[in-house]
Design an enzyme around this catalytic site. Structure first.
Site: not given
Ligand SMILES: [Mn+2]
Length: 452
Positions: A37, A243, A260, A271, A350, A354, A361, A384, A388, A406, A408
């Site tokens: 709950d 991710h 990130d 972002d 990637h 975006h 996104h 970005e 890797y 990365r 960005e």
């Protein structure tokens, strides 16, 4: 009296709906259960927020197009005030106050929504509904559509189509107005300041979790509605998991850390990704790869201006990444071969950009008439690129393995070119090392709300 940006969005959408004779039903989010709950903190759907600025759960906006003598109408369904419930769950605006506060034509009780819609939508030709946000509400809409068809008699015409908000609402949200840009500047400035602060804070032995906690603390303390998405706080090889959100491992001396993370201001997102050395100094290999990513990122940002196609931003990055990987010996062959076989995807898997807005996104089409879309003033996109090197990649020398980078930024397309909303976050090797050392990084911070 000045009109709120939300009311202005509503009026603009109603104009388009009137033109095409579409009635829109736009519910806010449903409360999501975390476990048993306990619920997650409520966050309205972006479409609903964009049109109302109203943050309570259990609400739905209905927009009726102008027709003949009848003017367009906005009806807000929401919870009625209830002293008993408010003691347990929090304050409610209530039907009476919402008329003036939100500026809609009429308010009605949310409890009667689906029954009521059978009458409200009786003679509407088309109904706008966004499928996919919840099975239960999708089923209710289909039942309503069927009921309207079965109930059509004589001069009552049933609705012909269910219309996706994509070409209408999503396209509007893609172009940011002055108030929205201001909100995004604030989110960007707070996020840049927080990334800078984190660089000074991280030391070998600290856990990724502490970095995550610092980000949350800084955003919430500054009055942000919170993080725009799950933070990625990735030390060493974890940066190669795109991710990675576990954020629970110790940070090691000699590793890089990839962060990130973005704050929301009034649900408008920033972002930012920055990658910095845990001990404050880049190694030779880290430095070499970082320079390639930085050069790629700057090359992509440089092409952003009205008329340039979305895919050109990615193409600019790709050329620099491939050249850099060839030069450092991580890739071999000719540029043509590498592009044809997509062998660069072992290191850069990637896309570069975006849209960014109320959703990280953000909505809005990337292709128009089968072609990559041209950039226009008011659009905000991320840039970005990354490299890797999988810790288990045995095709490359060991010294490169486990390095993930990365960088960005958030870029607004302006009439004359672009504005980097996030430029207060350190990016050059010199600035990043200075921020890690503390002093210079802190001196470079800009106050929240100031145009970065
Ligand atoms: Mn992004």
């Amino acid at each position: 009296m000045s009109i709120s940006p939300y009311a202005a969005h509503r009026a603009a959408l109603l104009e388009r709906l009137s033109r095409d004779q579409i009635a829109a039903v736009i519910p806010t989010a449903t409360v999501k259960v975390r476990n048993d709950d306990s619920d997650y903190r409520f966050r309205p759907t972006s479409d609903f927020w964009y049109l109302t600025g109203f943050g309570e759960p259990s609400a739905c906006l209905v927009l009726l197009p102008a027709r003949g003598e009848e003017p367009a109408r906005a009806i807000l369904y929401l919870r009625e005030r209830d002293k008993e419930r408010e003691i347990w769950d929090g304050k409610r605006l209530g039907l009476d106050r919402a008329v003036d506060t939100i500026g809609v034509d009429e308010t009605r009780n949310i409890e009667a929504l689906w029954e009521d819609l059978g009458n409200v939508l009786k003679n509407q030709e088309n109904i706008m509904w966004r499928f996919g946000d919840g099975d239960a509400q999708d089923r209710q809409m289909l039942q309503l559509f069927t009921k309207l068809r079965n109930g059509a008699r004589g001069n009552i015409q049933p609705a012909k189509t269910l219309v996706d908000p994509g070409p209408y609402l999503s396209e509007m949200r893609l172009f940011k107005g002055p108030e929205e840009i201001e909100m995004m500047r604030r989110a960007a400035a707070l996020t840049a300041e927080t990334h800078t602060g984190l660089m000074a804070k991280v030391t070998p032995g600290m856990n990724e979790a502490e970095a995550e906690a610092f980000l949350d603390y800084s955003y919430r303390k500054a009055g942000s509605t919170g993080a725009a998405y799950n933070h990625i706080c990735a030390g060493g090889g974890n940066a190669c998991i795109l991710h990675y959100i576990e954020n629970n491992e110790p940070l090691k001396d000699g590793d890089l850390m990839l962060v990130d993370s973005g704050a929301e201001c009034d649900f408008y997102a920033a972002d930012i990704t920055r990658t910095f050395p845990v001990n404050g100094k880049f190694s030779d290999e880290q430095r070499a790869l970082y320079q390639v990513v930085l050069k790629a990122e700057e090359a992509s940002i440089a092409v952003v201006k009205p008329g340039v196609r979305f895919e050109d931003v990615h193409a600019a990055t790709l050329d620099v990444i491939i050249d850099g990987l060839l030069e450092l010996g991580l890739l071999s062959g000719t540029v043509e071969e590498i592009k044809e076989k997509s062998s660069y995807r072992a290191f850069f898997m990637h896309k570069t950009s975006h849209w960014l807005g109320l959703d990280v996104h953000d909505c809005g089409a990337y292709n128009v008439d089968g072609k990559s879309r041209s950039l226009e003033p008011g659009m905000v996109l991320t840039v970005e690129p990354g490299i890797y090197v999988d810790p288990e990649n045995e095709e490359v020398e060991e010294r490169w393995r486990g390095i993930g980078i990365r960088i960005e930024d958030d870029v607004l397309v302006t009439e004359s070119g672009h504005e980097i909303l996030t430029k207060a976050a350190p990016k050059s090797i010199e600035d990043v090392e200075a921020a890690c050392a503390g002093s210079q990084g802190h001196a470079r911070r800009q106050p929240i709300g100031q145009n970065a």
